[in-house]
Structures are given as structure tokens and as C-alpha cells.
Design an enzyme around this catalytic site. Structure first.
Site, PDB file in Angstrom:
ATOM      1  N   HIS A 168      53.945 -17.264   3.072  1.00 33.74           N
ATOM      2  CA  HIS A 168      53.094 -18.329   3.607  1.00 33.74           C
ATOM      3  C   HIS A 168      51.638 -17.967   3.387  1.00 33.74           C
ATOM      4  O   HIS A 168      51.222 -16.829   3.644  1.00 33.74           O
ATOM      5  CB  HIS A 168      53.366 -18.523   5.101  1.00 33.74           C
ATOM      6  CG  HIS A 168      52.387 -19.444   5.766  1.00 33.74           C
ATOM      7  ND1 HIS A 168      51.547 -19.044   6.784  1.00 33.74           N
ATOM      8  CD2 HIS A 168      52.092 -20.747   5.538  1.00 33.74           C
ATOM      9  CE1 HIS A 168      50.797 -20.057   7.170  1.00 33.74           C
ATOM     10  NE2 HIS A 168      51.110 -21.103   6.425  1.00 33.74           N
ATOM     11  N   SER A 169      50.856 -18.917   2.903  1.00 32.56           N
ATOM     12  CA  SER A 169      49.423 -18.734   2.721  1.00 32.56           C
ATOM     13  C   SER A 169      49.161 -17.522   1.810  1.00 32.56           C
ATOM     14  O   SER A 169      49.710 -17.420   0.728  1.00 32.56           O
ATOM     15  CB  SER A 169      48.748 -18.593   4.085  1.00 32.56           C
ATOM     16  OG  SER A 169      47.350 -18.548   3.964  1.00 32.56           O
ATOM     17  N   MET A 170      48.354 -16.574   2.251  1.00 35.59           N
ATOM     18  CA  MET A 170      48.043 -15.408   1.434  1.00 35.59           C
ATOM     19  C   MET A 170      49.251 -14.507   1.222  1.00 35.59           C
ATOM     20  O   MET A 170      49.251 -13.664   0.323  1.00 35.59           O
ATOM     21  CB  MET A 170      46.909 -14.615   2.081  1.00 35.59           C
ATOM     22  CG  MET A 170      45.564 -15.316   2.070  1.00 35.59           C
ATOM     23  SD  MET A 170      44.955 -15.693   0.412  1.00 35.59           S
ATOM     24  CE  MET A 170      44.664 -14.055  -0.229  1.00 35.59           C
ATOM     25  N   SER A 197      50.023 -21.523  -0.450  1.00 33.05           N
ATOM     26  CA  SER A 197      49.376 -20.303  -0.934  1.00 33.05           C
ATOM     27  C   SER A 197      48.324 -20.659  -1.981  1.00 33.05           C
ATOM     28  O   SER A 197      48.645 -21.331  -2.970  1.00 33.05           O
ATOM     29  CB  SER A 197      50.406 -19.357  -1.540  1.00 33.05           C
ATOM     30  OG  SER A 197      51.369 -18.967  -0.582  1.00 33.05           O
TER      31      SER A 197
END
Length: 938
Positions: A168-170, A197
Site C-alpha cells: 500500500h502506498s510507499m 503506490s
């Protein structure tokens, strides 16, 4: 003039507020369903080798469990397929509970005890989107975690050889960064699914470590794409609800010919069709279900682990995330289908359209369509049904017996799932081997549904309309009316292919006969990226659709399409208007990172204006006046634009590279591609207006931010005034030379041994105290003049303001001491207010590293790596020297003429090189502040 400035910057702040409101709230309501745990979630820590635990004390690895499963896995004797969840920026490892819980519930319905072991990594909720110093550390820990997970399966006869990563995300960026490690075995990871991401670039580049990390990841996946073709990566963007990571950034940077790298927006995922914000994409039930279903289809029945077959992986992900056809992945049906001969169940359709609703009683039913009489007049066959069971339903007849078909080939593979029904469009030119088509409308289980089919001409079903100009501000509209009685219409939105365009699309439907109909579906289809959005409405109705794009059009590609799945015998009127609030929102979504740069430029030019005022009149001007004059687009944007044009020449590029100058940071590539395209594109001039518009926004932030700073300083000075002895000197709050040197040395040592941002913040507080003392002195002198009679004193020294000296000669040589002292303090206050506003920028830019250091104090007292180390010593030196600075010292300095010339060229350089490298702002500010600090000495 002051009222005009207030009105202008008030209007600019209003436009900025409108854009921010549209960016933060101008989207659909959250239609995601929440995922719930049926039993209490447990996170069992997985023991890591001592070396790993010592190197990464802040991180941890956990196994998710619930109820009985948590008890069964207490000893970590695992038999499932491993899945590892990676949280993102400031994310918690407990976010894995949605994926883990749904996977456990789904496993209860599977035969043979097939299940997953969902692991999750604790990255200590670090702010890696703003501080890149921890990204490489997280990547190394992830590598160790994968090896630790696979060791837990050594007792199995066929242990898993790889782990599926969900980032998730970074966390998704860290997952791809694994392959940059020199000792990483690429076979350990074969599937990566990322959620929101930012793969293309960081959202904000606040330190060089973040950009270096991204550069290494990009080079690995682009330059060595052939070696990584066996790794399947799926990137899912959140849509417009996610204002933290725009979906355009979630596109995977990879060669165009790599089919194993998929990028899409969650609004286009079948059975999901919703936009998610940055956090809800993790727990959105619709998306979690699609992910878990894909995981179970990816299991190899023989090994009971994730398949290593690249074709199957791609087929499964296409099935669950892109089109959702009838057949499950791996199912093939090459042999003809045998159909029983039931004459009563067959009906031949000779009309152009079929509309059939099944009865309550279950019965077999087939509709036969002759192809021979339709091939010349029509190009397509379109059919839809609200029976959402994904089973075969449309066939091509190979052998006909009377009015029925005996042998047939299944043509349902291209079926596409929409929210209210499934649809299939067949091109007649591809059906040359068939004589008839037939549609199965059998409801043997008694389920009622509707089937609608028709013959279509592509040219009559396709319309074209030019969208309004971006600068029309919604005053004009483009209208088109669909009078055809067809079931599917496509409207090509000409010139709608740039991200700064935004429209309000109103669709009004009217029907002559009121009866129950299937709902209509309005779909904005983007040919160059999987970012389709769907709207389901009843008929008749009036609906507004938001027309915006996540990505701009590549060269030689048509504009976006508006597909209308309509009700028969109804009229649809489509009206398209430019939406100014949404245009502003799109500009901030894609170019918002340039606003801080222009804020810094405005404050830098304001300080330059103060220096010029002191040089000319030995007096400092009012701060608000100087900040208001900091808006100079003709002096800043015009040279940058000329430089950009010059760089389009190859000879100038060679000179530029010979000087080892970095590339320019200007507008995103999506804007520049249009600006210098050979073909004239509507709205092309709007590209050149973006920089001045963003400059106005940045200047408005600087203007009202400096006003807020003045207000805060006045309020704090009121609170601190009773704690300080009244002063009438302009030297209030200054430091002795020995004290200055001692504080500078202490702050430098503190910055080198702990955190540079902490020393910068402490230096800023010392200077802020000087401003507060000046504010208290100014207030005291003003009150003294109002309450006490004027006192005169001979000017026995030469430190009085020249204006006061001239007035002293006019009044028999006796100057008004209190008025002169008040004027001196006011001048110094205005100077230091400008400096204080400028000093806040390095503090804010270094804030993420300070927060990271504070949150990790229990593990380490030193920030490593520290992005502030290159400039911490000169910045502290500047802060300390300027504390004792005043207008008299500056006006007597020989360096002041040179210093007054620096802000404008530095502002131009800042706009040229800082928008994509925000951390460079501090260096350019230092280049202007160091000469100013030296003016206090020389």
C-alpha cells in the site's frame, strides 16, 4: 494601493480555496463497503535472527490470525500460501486485517483446506513519503522478512519458493525496490500487487534520498526489463477520492511491450467500480474481494502454492481486474457445443431488436439470429442481460437443423461486466464461419432476468462533439442529442485529452412510453489508460457526470469517449460545459508542488525589496507592501520560458550539458508535450498561463501567510510582555559576540550528533525571539508617545536616523528622541519580519526529518542519513548573524549593493531547478542570505 493589493490577493486566495475545495471534497461519496472481522484479530510476532533484530530494532514481522486459525498457527507450523502485506507512508502493520480476514472467510468455503498465511511488516509508521532516508533500510528489512517467511515452510514436502507481495502506498514502491538489491534472488517474488503506490515519481521531493531511491528503482525496472518479465506487477490507483497520490502517478514505468505489468484505476475494476481514498483502498470490501478471488485462482492445485506460470498469472489478473469475461482463467472451449433439439425452446428473431423477460417458471429458451441477411447492412451485434451469472450465453451456430442449432461455438468470451448487466459486442466481420447466432435465455432455476439484443451500424451509433475551450469558464456548452433507438451509443469527445481539462457533463433522458426498463450506464472510456468511470442511472433521469482525466493523451491517440448504454425508444440529450472549480482542482492536483516554490520566490523577492529600500532610503518598507510586490511574473516566468525555448535547440542543449547543468524542472511532461506539439491543439496557450497562475497562488500564500505570521507574533508578544523589562533600544533581543559564537557552536554540534533539523528549528526560535522583542519594544514606545509628553534631547551621537537629524535642525537642534527610536525599531521590525517569514521555509522543508527523528529517539539518537547535513553549518551561521542585524548596519555596508542584485536571478534559478526538487529551495535561499549576513559584518 494597499486596498488594491488586499483585493487582488483576496481574489487569488479565493480561487486557490475553490481549487483546494474541489481537490479535497469535489468527488463522489465513499461507496466502499467496510470489511469486518468476525473474530478478534491477532498479530503473532515472527522471530527474526539476532543480527536482523539488532540491525532493525524499530521494525517487526507479524502473522495475521483470527479465532481457531490463530490458535492453530501459534507454533508457526504453516501449510498455506504466503502473502506479505507492506504498509505505506505512516501506515500500520494492522492494516493487513482486511485482506487477512477476507482470505480466512473465503478459505472456509474452499475444498481441500486451501488457504493463505497473511504476514505483515511493521515499518514503525515512518513518514517515508516525505523522508527518503529510511526507504533503503525498509527494503533490506523486507528482504530479510521474505527469507524468514520461507524458512517457516521448510517442514513441508513442497515448500513455497516465493512470496506474493501486497504493498500500500510507499509499500508498493519498496516492494519493487527489492529487485535493486545486489544479493536479492528474483525468484523469491513473482507477484506484486500495489495499491495507490506512486511509482512514477514521489509526491513531494523533500530530500535527495527520496529521488535517488526512485531513480535506482526506475533504472532497474526499465533497463533490465527482460530479466524481470517473469515478475507480474499490478498497480491499482484510487481515483479522484485519493488526493494524496493522484492515480496518474500509480502507472508503472516499464517498456510498452511488457504484458506482465498492469496499471489501472479502481473505478475500472469489475465488481468494484468505486473510487477510494488513500486509506480506504486497503479496506474497501469490493477491491479486497477481487484481490482474494484472484489469489485463490492463482493457486496451483498440485503444489497448493502460487503458480509460477506467467501466462496464467496474467490471465487471472486480467479476469478479476480488467474485463471479467465469462470463462475462468485456464478454461478453454475449442470444441463445438452440442445443443439438444427442443423445437419449442427455439425462436428465430427476424426483427432488428430483441427484448425478452423470462417467466417465473423455469424453462429452456434460445433465440436464433440469421447472419446472412445482416452482414452488409450492419457491422456489430450487441446483446446484454441482467443475469449476472458469468456463464456462456451467446453462440455461433455451426450446424443448423430446422429452426434449431445442433452444434455451436461459444462466443461469450468477450462478455464484459457492467454494474447492472453483462454486455457483449460482436463484430460481424469476425463471424464469417457462422451462419447464425443464438442467445441462450434459459432460466431453468426459475430466476427472472431480461435479455436485450440488436443489430448495430457503427457509423450510426457513433457521434462526435468538440468539447468547450478551457477558458470558456462554463459560459458556453457543447450539446448533442441522441435520437436513435439503439441500445449503445458512443460519443467521441474531440480535443478532450489533457489533464487540465475538466467538464460538467449533463445527460438528460426522456422516454415516450413509461414502463420498466433496464437502467442506463454512462461510461467515460479512456483509450490510452485503464481509468474508465461508470455511472448507473434509472430512466428517465437527469444526471451530471464529472469529466476529468488522470493521464494525458499520448501522441496520435484519439480523445476520450462517452459510451451510453441506453434504453430503447428514449431520447438522450448530452450537454458539456467547462467547470472552472474542477479545472482549478486539476491544476492543483498535477502542479500543486510548484506553489511552495513560488511562495519561496515571493518571499525572497520581498526580502530583496527590503534590501533595496534600505539601500536607497536607509529605511525599511512595510512588510505587507514588500510581499505584495513580490509577484513579478514578467521578471521571473518570462526568462524561464525563454530558457525553455532555447533548450529545444540541439546546439543550446550541448552547451547546457557541457556546463554540467541539471535538467530544468518545469511543468509536468503532460503539459510540455502539448505546448510544443507540431499540431495546433485547442487550449495550447493555456499551458503558458499555468506558470503565472501558479505564481499568483504562491504569492497569495506568501501574502496571507506573512499576515498570519505578523498576527501570531503580535499575540505572542502580548503574552510575553509582562515577563520582560520594557526596552527603548533597537538592540533588544540581540546577542553578544561571545554568546553568538557559543550558541552557534552548540547548535552545530547538536545538529551533527543528533538531527540537523532540530538545530535549524532552534536557530529559528532564537531569531523569532529577536522579532518578539522588537514587537514588544515597538508597542512600548508607541504607548509611551501616546501617554507621555514629548521629551527632547540633544543628538550627541551619530546613531540617529538621518530623517530625525534633519528634523532636529528644523526644531532648534532638538530631535524628538522617542519618535526617532520608534522609527528605528519599526524599521528593524519590518526587516526581521521579512527575514522571519523567509526563515520558516527551511524549517518547514526539514520538518519531516525532524518528525522522523523524534519518533525514532528510543532506537537511535542520531538521524542517519540526515538530509540537512550539507547546509546546516551555513544556515545556523546565517540565522545567528542576522539576529544582530539592523537597518543601520546594512545601510553602512559596502556589500549591500551587490546583495540587492541577487534575489531576482536566484528566484529565476529557483523556478528553473526546484519544482521537482523542493529541497533545493533551501540552497537558493542560502545563496541570498549569506551575502546579507556578511553585510552585518562588513
Amino acid at each position: 494601493m494597499k486596498l488594491a493589493a488586499v483585493a487582488f490577493y483576496g481574489l487569488a486566495a479565493g480561487l486557490l480555496a475553490v481549487g483546494l475545495r474541489e481537490l479535497l471534497t469535489g468527488f463522489e461519496e465513499n461507496r466502499c463497503s467496510m470489511t469486518y472481522m468476525f473474530e478478534y484479530p491477532e498479530y503473532r510476532r515472527v522471530a527474526l535472527p539476532r543480527r536482523v533484530a539488532r540491525l532493525y530494532p524499530a521494525y517487526g514481522l507479524y502473522l495475521y490470525g483470527e479465532g481457531v486459525y490463530a490458535q492453530e498457527t501459534r507454533a508457526l507450523k504453516l501449510t498455506g500460501a504466503p502473502v506479505l502485506f507492506l504498509p505505506g507512508n505512516a501506515g500500520s502493520y494492522k492494516q493487513a486485517r482486511s485482506l487477512g480476514s477476507v482470505a480466512l472467510r473465503k478459505a472456509e468455503t474452499m475444498e481441500g483446506g486451501l488457504h493463505f498465511n497473511v504476514f505483515t511488516v511493521d515499518f514503525n509508521e515512518e513518514l517515508v513519503a516525505l523522508y527518503g532516508g529510511s526507504l533503503l533500510r525498509q527494503t533490506h528489512f523486507l528482504h530479510e522478512s521474505i527469507k524468514a517467511i520461507l524458512r517457516l515452510y521448510k517442514h513441508l514436502k513442497t515448500p513455497p519458493q516465493s512470496v506474493v507481495l501486497v504493498g500500500h502506498s510507499m509499500g508498493g514502491v519498496v516492494a519493487r525496490a527489492l529487485f535493486t538489491l545486489p544479493r536479492f534472488n528474483t525468484n523469491l517474488v513473482s507477484i506484486i500487487i500495489t495499491q495507490a503506490s506512486p511509482h512514477l515519481a514521489p509526491v513531494l521531493a523533500l530530500d535527495p534520498y527520496l529521488l535517488d531511491f526512485y531513480s535506482a528503482v526506475r533504472q532497474k525496472w526499465v533497463n533490465q526489463a527482460n530479466k524481470l518479465r517473469n515478475v507480474t506487477v499490478l498497480s491499482v490507483g484510487g481515483g479522484y477520492r485519493d488526493y494524496q497520490v493522484r492515480s496518474g502517478l500509480t502507472s508503472l514505468p516499464c517498456p510498452p511491450g511488457d504484458p506482465n505489468k498492469l496499471s489501472l484505476v479502481v473505478t475500472a475494476v469489475p465488481r468494484t467500480w468505486v473510487s477510494t481514498d488513500h486509506l480506504s483502498i486497503v479496506w474497501c470490501k469490493e477491491l479486497v474481494l477481487a484481490t482474494v478471488r484472484a489469489f485463490f485462482d492463482l493457486i496451483d492445485p498440485e503444489t497448493r502454492q502460487f503458480t509460477e506460470n506467467s501466462e496464467k498469472k496474467l490471465a487471472v489478473l486480467n479476469h478479476h481486474f480488467i474485463k471479467h469475461p465469462v470463462r475462468l482463467p485456464g478454461e478453454t472451449q475449442e470444441t463445438p457445443v452440442s445443443i439438444s433439439d427442443l423445437p419449442d425452446a427455439w425462436s428465430e428473431v427476424n426483427t432488428l431488436r430483441l427484448a425478452y423477460s423470462t417467466p417465473k417458471e423455469g424453462q429452456p429458451k434460445f433465440f436464433l439470429f440469421a447472419l446472412s441477411s445482416r452482414r452488409k447492412a450492419y457491422s456489430h451485434f450487441y446483446c446484454r442481460s441482467n443475469n449476472l451469472e458469468m456463464t456462456s450465453w451467446v453462440y455461433g451456430c455451426l450446424q443448423k437443423n430446422g429452426s434449431s442449432c445442433v452444434f455451436a461455438a461459444d462466443l461469450s468470451k468477450g462478455t464484459e461486466l457492467l454494474p447492472p448487466y453483462k454486455v457483449l459486442t460482436l463484430r460481424l466481420s469476425d463471424l464469417s464461419s457462422f451462419t447464425h447466432l443464438f442467445v441462450s435465455a434459459s432460466n431453468l432455476n426459475g430466476k427472472q432476468f431480461t435479455v436485450e439484443c440488436e443489430w448495430q451500424r457503427e457509423e450510426s451509433q457513433t457521434l462526435s462533439v468538440a468539447v468547450p475551450h478551457v477558458l470558456s469558464f462554463g459560459l458556453t456548452s457543447s450539446d448533442v442529442t441522441v435520437n436513435s433507438s439503439g441500445l449503445l451509443h458512443t460519443i467521441e469527445l474531440q480535443h478532450f485529452h489533457q489533464v487540465y481539462q475538466a467538464f460538467r457533463i449533463n445527460v438528460a433522458s426522456q422516454c415516450k412510453v413509461q414502463k420498466d426498463r433496464l437502467p442506463s450506464v454512462y461510461r467515460i472510456k479512456v483509450p490510452w489508460f485503464r481509468e474508465d468511470s461508470l455511472t448507473t442511472v434509472s430512466v428517465p433521469s437527469v444526471t451530471e457526470i464529472s469529466g476529468m482525466l488522470h493521464t494525458s493523451r499520448p501522441d496520435n491517440t484519439s480523445g476520450a469517449l462517452l459510451q451510453l448504454h441506453t434504453a430503447p425508444n428514449c431520447q438522450y440529450k448530452v450537454s458539456i460545459r467547462t467547470s472552472l472549480p474542477r479545472v482549478l482542482g486539476q491544476i492543483l492536483r498535477f502542479c500543486g508542488h510548484m506553489v511552495p516554490v513560488y511562495t519561496a520566490v515571493t518571499l525572497l523577492l520581498a526580502c530583496g525589496g527590503q534590501v533595496s529600500s534600505i539601500l536607497k532610503s536607509r529605511r525599511a518598507a512595510d512588510m505587507s507592501q514588500m510581499v505584495g510586490k513580490g509577484l513579478q511574473p514578467h521578471k521571473v516566468n518570462l526568462p524561464v520560458y525563454i530558457l525553455h525555448i532555447a533548450l529545444s535547440c540541439s546546439c543550446f542543449q550541448e552547451v547546457w550539458s557541457m556546463l554540467f547543468l541539471p535538467s530544468m524542472d518545469t511543468l509536468p511532461p503532460t503539459f510540455l508535450d502539448v505546448a510544443f506539439h507540431e499540431e495546433e491543439t485547442p487550449g495550447e496557450e493555456w499551458v503558458h498561463l499555468l506558470s503565472p497562475l501558479l505564481y499568483i497562488f504562491g504569492a497569495a500564500v506568501a501574502y496571507w501567510g506573512s499576515a498570519l505570521l505578523r498576527l501570531v507574533i503580535r499575540l505572542i508578544s502580548l503574552v510575553l510582555a509582562p515577563l520582560h523589562r520594557p526596552s527603548v533600544s533597537r538592540d533588544c533581543g540581540t546577542l553578544r559576540l561571545r554568546t553568538q559564537l557559543l550558541i552557534t557552536l552548540c547548535l552545530t554540534v547538536m545538529g551533527g550528533t543528533s538531527c540537523g533539523a532540530l538545530s535549524i528549528f532552534a536557530s529559528f526560535l532564537f531569531h523569532l525571539y529577536r522579532v518578539l522583542r522588537l514587537q514588544m519594544t515597538e508597542r512600548y514606545l508607541r504607548h509611551m508617545l501616546n501617554l507621555a509628553p514629548r521629551k527632547h534631547k540633544e543628538a550627541e551621537n551619530g546613531t540617529i536616523d538621518p530623517e530625525c537629524l534633519s528634523r532636529s535642525k528644523e526644531s532648534n537642534g532638538t530631535p524628538l528622541l522617542s519618535e526617532c527610536a520608534l522609527q528605528e525599531v519599526r524599521d528593524d521590525l519590518q526587516l526581521h519580519l521579512c527575514l522571519s517569514a523567509l526563515f520558516t521555509l527551511p524549517v518547514m522543508l526539514s520538518g519531516p526529518s525532524l518528525i522522523h527523528w523524534i519518533r525514532n529517539l528510543r532506537y537511535s539518537t542520531q538521524l542517519n542519513p540526515d538530509p540537512c547535513w550539507p547546509y546546516i553549518v551555513p544556515l545556523i551561521f546565517v540565522y545567528m548573524l542576522l539576529i544582530n542585524c539592523n537597518t543601520l548596519k546594512l545601510s553602512n555596508s559596502k556589500l549591500l549593493p551587490l546583495t540587492s542584485c541577487l534575489p531576482l536571478p536566484l528566484a529565476i534559478i529557483m523556478v528553473t531547478f526546484s519544482p521537482l526538487h523542493l529541497y533545493r529551495i533551501t540552497y537558493f535561499l542560502l545563496a541570498s542570505l549569506i551575502p546579507l549576513a556578511l553585510c552585518c559584518l562588513l
